[in-house]
Every structure is written in C-alpha cells, then in structure tokens.
Enzyme design. Structure first.
Site, PDB file in Angstrom:
ATOM      1  CB  CYS A 174      14.361  -8.384  -8.308  1.00 33.41           C
ATOM      2  SG  CYS A 174      12.626  -8.322  -8.789  1.00 33.41           S
ATOM      3  CB  SER A 189       0.696  -0.989  -3.625  1.00 30.38           C
ATOM      4  OG  SER A 189      -0.509  -1.125  -2.898  1.00 30.38           O
ATOM      5  N   GLY A 190       0.575   2.078  -1.954  1.00 37.11           N
ATOM      6  CA  GLY A 190      -0.062   3.400  -1.957  1.00 37.11           C
ATOM      7  C   GLY A 190      -1.582   3.361  -1.961  1.00 37.11           C
ATOM      8  CE  LYS A 191      -3.575  -1.895   0.331  1.00 36.96           C
ATOM      9  NZ  LYS A 191      -2.101  -1.971   0.422  1.00 36.96           N
ATOM     10  CD  GLN A 238      -6.719  -5.534   4.595  1.00 32.47           C
ATOM     11  OE1 GLN A 238      -7.238  -4.780   3.784  1.00 32.47           O
ATOM     12  NE2 GLN A 238      -5.777  -5.121   5.441  1.00 32.47           N
ATOM     13  CD  GLU A 265      -5.196  -1.386   6.486  1.00 37.59           C
ATOM     14  OE1 GLU A 265      -5.198  -2.568   6.052  1.00 37.59           O
ATOM     15  OE2 GLU A 265      -4.173  -0.704   6.547  1.00 37.59           O
TER      16      GLU A 265
END
Ligand SMILES: [Zn+2]
Length: 206
Positions: free
Chosen positions: A154, A25-27, A97, A95
């Site tokens: 999708c 997501s480009g964090k 988390q 990072e």
C-alpha cells in the site's frame, strides 16, 4: 561485574545505540554510515556479525546497497569480547537478532569500558514477534533509532517483514521457523495492516 573505565571524566563515555526496524528499512546502511563517520574521525572501529549471516562474503558487513566495511563473523556473542582491541573506540554489531542472549551482557560490558556500541538488527521476526535479544537491547540502550521501510502493498511506512516463501521453498536455507536468513526475494516490507503472518504456509507450528 563490569569493567568501568577509570578516566575520572565521562567525556568519552561508552554507550549503546540500537538501530532497528523491518527488512528493507536501511538498518545496515545506517550502521555503516555511523561506522564510516567514526573512521573519518580517526576512531578505531571494529564490526562484528553472527556467523549465520552468510548471505554475502565472509569478512564483510554488506548491506543490500553493496556498501562494504571489514567485519568479523563470530559464532557466539561472547567471542566479541575476545576480539575487541584496547584501542577500539567504536564497536558495530550487525544482525544482532541472530546472536545468543549473551549479546546483551557483551554490549553492556563494552559500553562500561568506554566503547560506543552501535547495534543493528530486526526488532520483529516475520510473525511480528519481538526478535531474539533485540527487545532487551532496546531497553538498555541510550539511543534507539527505529527505521521504517515502505509497504510493498500500500505504500505506507512499513514496520513488518512479510515472508513470501516458506523455508521449504527457500532451498539451501535453514528450516528454523524464525531464522530464515534472507535473501530479500523471500520477504517483503509491509505495514501493520498489510502484514499477514498466516499468508505463507511456513508458520503452522507456531
Ligand atoms: Zn500496507
């Protein structure tokens, strides 16, 4: 006890910004954009990451786009307090988390010291569960940016990280079920509807 700044004015208020989202997501890119912008403004910046994030070189935060900013790997969240220098205005934490629970207290202390703290991390693990201390960091932050990737099935906006290889297959990586420090070949970005935590055989124990 927090160390509040004694500036009288809150003109250079410390704060916590969190950049979260799925893999791809480009964090890290967003963290680096903010860090570089501060550096151009001649603000002293320090960036930290957990020692476990050894995907790339030991002393750089490196996004998948190969942007590089000097950073320091630290074993424990509290180590960050030892390394932040008096003249530092901005602290980046990538990072997040993967850090221990003390990362919340560390971020709060730095913010009360008048430092702008920019935290980037996965908000959910590959099973879609809140990841580590990220939920608490999101709660105490002044500003939250939630980025999305593109679902590789999708094409919808993706909020989840799909594991597509088990830890056994991911040779040389940790066997911990939540922490599979990821080379991107082990994951795909998926939307809520295409994300399937049961589709890889790595989560039997959860
Ligand atoms: Zn999808």
């Amino acid at each position: 006890m927090f160390f509040r700044n004694n500036q009288g004015s809150h003109g250079s208020l410390g704060s916590i910004e969190v950049i979260c989202g799925s893999m791809f997501s480009g964090k890290t890119e967003e963290l680096l954009r903010r860090v570089k912008r501060a550096q151009i403004g001649r603000q002293r910046v320090q960036v930290f990451k957990p020692e476990i994030d050894t995907r790339y070189s030991a002393d750089h935060v490196q996004s998948h786009d190969a942007n590089r900013v000097a950073s320091r790997p630290v074993a424990k969240a509290k180590d960050i307090l030892d390394f932040v220098e008096d003249t530092t205005r901005v602290v980046g934490i990538d990072e997040a988390q993967f850090f221990d629970d003390a990362i919340v207290d560390v971020a709060q202390k730095l913010a009360f010291r008048g430092i702008r703290v920019i935290v980037a991390g996965l908000d959910m693990d590959f099973l879609g569960r809140p990841f580590g201390s990220m939920p608490t960091l999101l709660a105490v932050a002044e500003e939250v940016t939630k980025l999305s990737a593109i679902c590789m099935v999708c094409g919808a906006p993706a909020s989840r990280s799909q594991r597509i290889a088990s830890p056994v297959e991911a040779k040389g990586k940790t066997n911990d079920e939540q922490i599979l420090v990821g080379a991107k070949e082990f994951y795909e970005a998926r939307c809520r509807f295409c994300h399937d935590p049961k589709s890889d055989n790595a989560n039997a124990t959860s």
